[in-house]
Design a protein around this motif. Structure first.
Motif, short mmCIF file in Angstrom:
data_model
loop_
_atom_site.label_atom_id
_atom_site.label_comp_id
_atom_site.label_asym_id
_atom_site.label_seq_id
_atom_site.Cartn_x
_atom_site.Cartn_y
_atom_site.Cartn_z
N GLU A 187 -10.99 8.66 12.29
CA GLU A 187 -11.51 9.89 11.73
C GLU A 187 -10.60 10.39 10.62
O GLU A 187 -9.40 10.16 10.63
CB GLU A 187 -11.62 10.97 12.82
N GLY A 188 -11.17 11.14 9.67
CA GLY A 188 -10.37 11.73 8.60
C GLY A 188 -10.93 11.40 7.24
O GLY A 188 -11.70 10.45 7.07
N ALA A 189 -10.57 12.24 6.25
CA ALA A 189 -11.08 12.07 4.88
C ALA A 189 -10.09 11.39 3.95
O ALA A 189 -10.38 11.19 2.79
CB ALA A 189 -11.46 13.43 4.30
N GLY A 190 -8.90 11.05 4.44
CA GLY A 190 -7.94 10.36 3.59
C GLY A 190 -7.27 11.25 2.57
O GLY A 190 -7.05 10.83 1.44
N ILE A 191 -6.99 12.51 2.94
CA ILE A 191 -6.37 13.42 1.97
C ILE A 191 -5.08 14.05 2.48
O ILE A 191 -4.40 14.75 1.74
CB ILE A 191 -7.35 14.54 1.56
N GLY A 192 -4.74 13.82 3.75
CA GLY A 192 -3.58 14.47 4.33
C GLY A 192 -2.29 14.13 3.62
O GLY A 192 -1.48 15.01 3.30
N LEU A 193 -2.06 12.83 3.35
CA LEU A 193 -0.82 12.43 2.69
C LEU A 193 -0.79 12.91 1.24
O LEU A 193 0.28 13.22 0.70
CB LEU A 193 -0.66 10.90 2.76
N GLU A 199 0.81 -1.21 0.00
CA GLU A 199 0.00 0.00 0.00
C GLU A 199 0.85 1.27 0.00
O GLU A 199 0.34 2.38 0.19
CB GLU A 199 -0.91 0.02 1.24
N ALA A 200 2.17 1.15 -0.21
CA ALA A 200 3.10 2.27 -0.06
C ALA A 200 2.77 3.45 -0.95
O ALA A 200 2.99 4.60 -0.57
CB ALA A 200 4.54 1.80 -0.33
N GLU A 201 2.25 3.21 -2.15
CA GLU A 201 1.88 4.31 -3.05
C GLU A 201 0.39 4.60 -2.98
O GLU A 201 -0.05 5.74 -3.16
CB GLU A 201 2.28 3.99 -4.49
N HIS A 202 -0.39 3.56 -2.71
CA HIS A 202 -1.85 3.72 -2.69
C HIS A 202 -2.29 4.75 -1.64
O HIS A 202 -3.25 5.50 -1.85
CB HIS A 202 -2.49 2.37 -2.41
N ILE A 203 -1.58 4.80 -0.49
CA ILE A 203 -2.00 5.69 0.59
C ILE A 203 -1.85 7.16 0.24
O ILE A 203 -2.40 8.03 0.91
CB ILE A 203 -1.21 5.40 1.89
N PHE A 204 -1.08 7.47 -0.83
CA PHE A 204 -0.91 8.87 -1.24
C PHE A 204 -2.00 9.33 -2.20
O PHE A 204 -2.01 10.47 -2.62
CB PHE A 204 0.47 9.07 -1.87
N GLU A 205 -2.92 8.44 -2.57
CA GLU A 205 -4.01 8.82 -3.46
C GLU A 205 -5.13 9.48 -2.67
O GLU A 205 -5.24 9.31 -1.44
CB GLU A 205 -4.54 7.59 -4.21
N GLU A 206 -6.00 10.24 -3.37
CA GLU A 206 -7.09 10.95 -2.72
C GLU A 206 -8.10 9.99 -2.11
O GLU A 206 -8.46 8.98 -2.71
CB GLU A 206 -7.80 11.86 -3.73
N PHE A 207 -8.58 10.32 -0.86
CA PHE A 207 -9.66 9.63 -0.17
C PHE A 207 -9.30 8.20 0.27
O PHE A 207 -10.18 7.39 0.52
CB PHE A 207 -10.94 9.59 -1.03
#
Length: 689
Positions: free
Chosen positions: A650-656, A634-642
């Motif tokens: 909690e969170g929208a998945g956009i910080g990274l 998941e090393a690159e997947h986590i940098f995608e939007e949402f």
């Protein structure tokens, strides 16, 4: 802005044919012939003409109708010309008639008719492979959005226009897209972006059609004047004069007075800015020679700059008289964007003349007009957003309750609606891009199915994220607001304090989400962030630690902060605010995922290490935690939007996503170190310069 008349350039062969017909007709007429007499004579010749000669005569009739100024007559002649061209199967002539029809509506400011006509013309051009004609129609479509104040829609169309022109290899289309972009940015008071767009448009058009440059230069010089870049403005007028001389050398005198009036005004702008007042006066006198009538935009501009000249000369009474004349003309046409700078100029003159009470009243009137225009623009923008996203406004179902809490909740709900519209717009933009790819590949069924599934997944993820992140605080706010505003409820102090705390907490949660959404829209930009701050890596780290809070002295959280001796006093050139923001995202992420959701009884460690990379080319900020970690796949997947690997946090998945975007625009990067297995380790790098 200067006058809004749009022109097109006729092919030379057609122009020669039209001129030949007019000379043929004029040979048997007196020198006192009027356009009506020329039209009558040409109509008598029409039955004898066939093919292109007949079409050329019809075009000549249309050109004469322009001199009469009868709009209904122009439309009637255009109908006959277009019908005949269609009957003959002459698509070039039909395209000319279609474009001229749009121009007529444009110059009459009948914008509602321009939208369907432009789309029809674009489809016609696409069908017959007429790239330039398509770009001309697109140019006028953008202009219609622009002059009706729909700036967002205008910029969306400009972006699509540029992408289509680039795909087709049309430098004309690219130049016109930049031209439109410059005009819209100017109206939005984004003058630097406006100048940049014009400076991209001009070199492209110089090699294609110099006559179009005569339309671009006035707007370009206005933008330079707004930025006070007078040396560059003078250089632009030198290039502009070369284009005018080249056109005159070819024997083309069309609209010469308008062209020269705008040119001399631009020259005077530069001289006034450089305080070369005698030269400015000579140039304004030259302008007056080419403005024979006092009912056009050139005369308005001449009055404005003559008043400015008199003000700089200290001749305040003359300046006020000139300003009053322009003020009267602007008031008649009720053009607020033009009226505001005239009011401000009058206030400035009164202030310099020592008439302070009158100046204060005029400044107040200026601010009132400006506020009125801003309110009108805001209404236009909101209507435009509703049109683009097809989302109805949230109605206030409890208008009778005007308490402080209900007002706050209404604002929050409105902001939440705008967030949803922004995300829908982002999703729609991606979907349009995918649809264009499908069209280019002949809409293959297999590819279309795959894209549709991907789009559906994207929408599902979006709905899931918004529901998860916004529903809870909105329910809290809605429920507690009803309790607080209910007449029958009597609450003790502790209960009221607890409710207020929950309202503030939920409000902060939505506010943070708003900030994240704005940051996400910024993350899609590829603009390089300016690096003008000379700071140490330690200062970047310290500001991020202070901003994130809760790292030191928190129960069951050990914060380890280490700085290598090599970077203690090292200076690097970057953007302090943006670099600190990126590190805040990473530290906040480590703190958030240090413990399982809802369980914070176990000891955990967050570590920040500041050092250089092995090759000394970059400064690196290493953020480690002893939490659950991230799988290597998941090393690159986590940098995608949402993207959220655990939906219970909690969170929208956009910080990274935002963190990596900022880092890369600063010349560095953010990556996950998959070799670290005791939790998660993120490495943020910045250039060591």
């Amino acid at each position: 802005m200067k006058n809004k008349i749009y022109h097109t350039t006729q092919p030379a062969c057609r122009l020669r044919m039209i001129v030949g017909l007019l000379l043929f007709v004029a040979a048997g007429m007196s020198a006192a012939s009027t356009p009506i007499l020329v039209i009558d004579s040409l109509n008598k010749k029409l039955p004898q003409l066939k093919g292109e000669e007949r079409l050329a005569a019809m075009e000549a009739i249309y050109n004469q109708s322009l001199l009469i100024g009868d709009f209904d007559l122009q439309l009637k002649v255009l109908d006959e010309w277009q019908t005949e061209a269609h009957r003959q199967g002459n698509t070039v002539a039909e395209a000319e008639a279609r474009v001229d029809r749009i121009l007529d509506y444009f110059n009459e400011a009948i914008y509602d008719s321009i939208f369907p006509l432009s789309h029809d013309m674009m489809e016609f051009s696409e069908e017959h492979g007429m790239v330039r004609q398509k770009m001309q129609a697109w140019h006028m479509l953008v202009g219609a959005y622009h002059f009706t104040g729909q700036y967002n829609q205008a910029l969306r169309e400009v972006k699509m226009m540029y992408e289509e022109a680039h795909r087709l290899g049309s430098e004309y289309g690219e130049s016109m897209a930049y031209f439109n972009m410059g005009n819209v940015y100017y109206s939005m008071s984004h003058y630097e972006e406006s100048v940049d767009a014009f400076e991209k448009s001009i070199p492209l058009m110089r090699n294609i059609d110099q006559s179009v440059l005569l339309e671009i230069y006035p707007y370009y010089c206005d933008a330079l004047d707004a930025l006070h870049q007078y040396d560059k403005l003078e250089s632009a007028t030198v290039d502009w004069k070369k284009v005018i001389d080249h056109r005159l050398a070819q024997g083309d005198n069309r609209d010469l007075d308008v062209i020269l009036a705008n040119y001399f005004i631009a020259c005077a702008q530069g001289k006034l800015g450089l305080n070369r007042l005698e030269e400015a006066e000579e140039l304004l006198n030259e302008t007056a020679i080419h403005v024979p009538e006092k009912n056009n935009y050139e005369w308005l501009y001449l009055l404005f700059y003559r008043a400015k000249l008199r003000m700089l000369q200290g001749r305040y009474e003359e300046a006020l008289e000139l300003n009053a004349e322009r003020l009267a003309m602007c008031s008649v046409i009720n053009d607020k964007p033009t009226l505001i700078p005239v009011h401000k100029q009058r206030a400035d003159i009164l202030m310099l003349a020592g008439r302070y009470k009158e100046a204060a009243e005029m400044y107040a009137r200026t601010f009132e007009l400006s506020d009125s225009l801003n309110r009108a623009n805001t209404r236009t923008q909101l209507n435009e957003l509703r049109t683009i996203f097809k989302v109805d406004e949230l109605e206030n179902t409890n208008a009778r309750r005007k308490s402080q809490f209900v007002t706050i909740i209404s604002v929050i709900l409105t902001v939440a609606l705008l967030i949803i519209m922004l995300l829908i717009w982002l999703a729609a933009r991606k979907l349009r891009h995918k649809n264009r790819e499908l069209a280019q590949r002949n809409k293959e069924l297999k590819v279309a199915s795959e894209r549709a599934e991907e789009s559906l997944k994207m929408k599902t993820d979006f709905i899931h994220q918004i529901s998860h992140e916004i529903r809870t605080p909105l329910n809290v706010l809605s429920g507690f607001s009803q309790i607080l505003t209910a007449d029958s409820e009597t609450l003790d102090a502790d209960t009221r304090h607890s409710i207020n705390h929950r309202i503030v907490e939920s409000t902060d949660r939505i506010t943070n989400l708003v900030s994240k959404m704005l940051e996400l829209s910024e993350a899609s930009s590829e603009t390089v962030i300016e690096r003008e701050d000379q700071v140490t890596p330690v200062r970047i780290a310290d500001e991020a630690i202070i901003a994130i809070g809760g790292l030191r002295g928190q129960k069951n959280l050990c914060f380890d902060y280490q700085v290598a001796p090599a970077v203690q006093d090292l200076q690097l050139k970057t953007n302090l605010k943006q670099a600190s923001r990126t590190l805040q995202f990473l530290l906040g992420n480590a703190k958030k995922f240090l413990h399982p959701q809802g369980v914070d009884t176990t000891e955990g460690t967050v570590r920040l290490l500041v050092d250089t990379t092995a090759d000394k080319q970059f400064i690196q900020f290493v953020v480690e935690d002893t939490g659950k970690g991230v799988p290597a796949e998941e090393a690159e997947h986590i940098f995608e939007e949402f993207v959220q690997l655990d939906e219970y946090y909690e969170g929208a998945g956009i910080g990274l996503t935002v963190a990596r975007s900022i880092a890369r625009r600063l010349g560095g990067d953010v990556v996950l170190d998959t070799a670290y297995t005791d939790g998660a380790r993120f490495v943020f790098t910045l250039p060591n310069t």
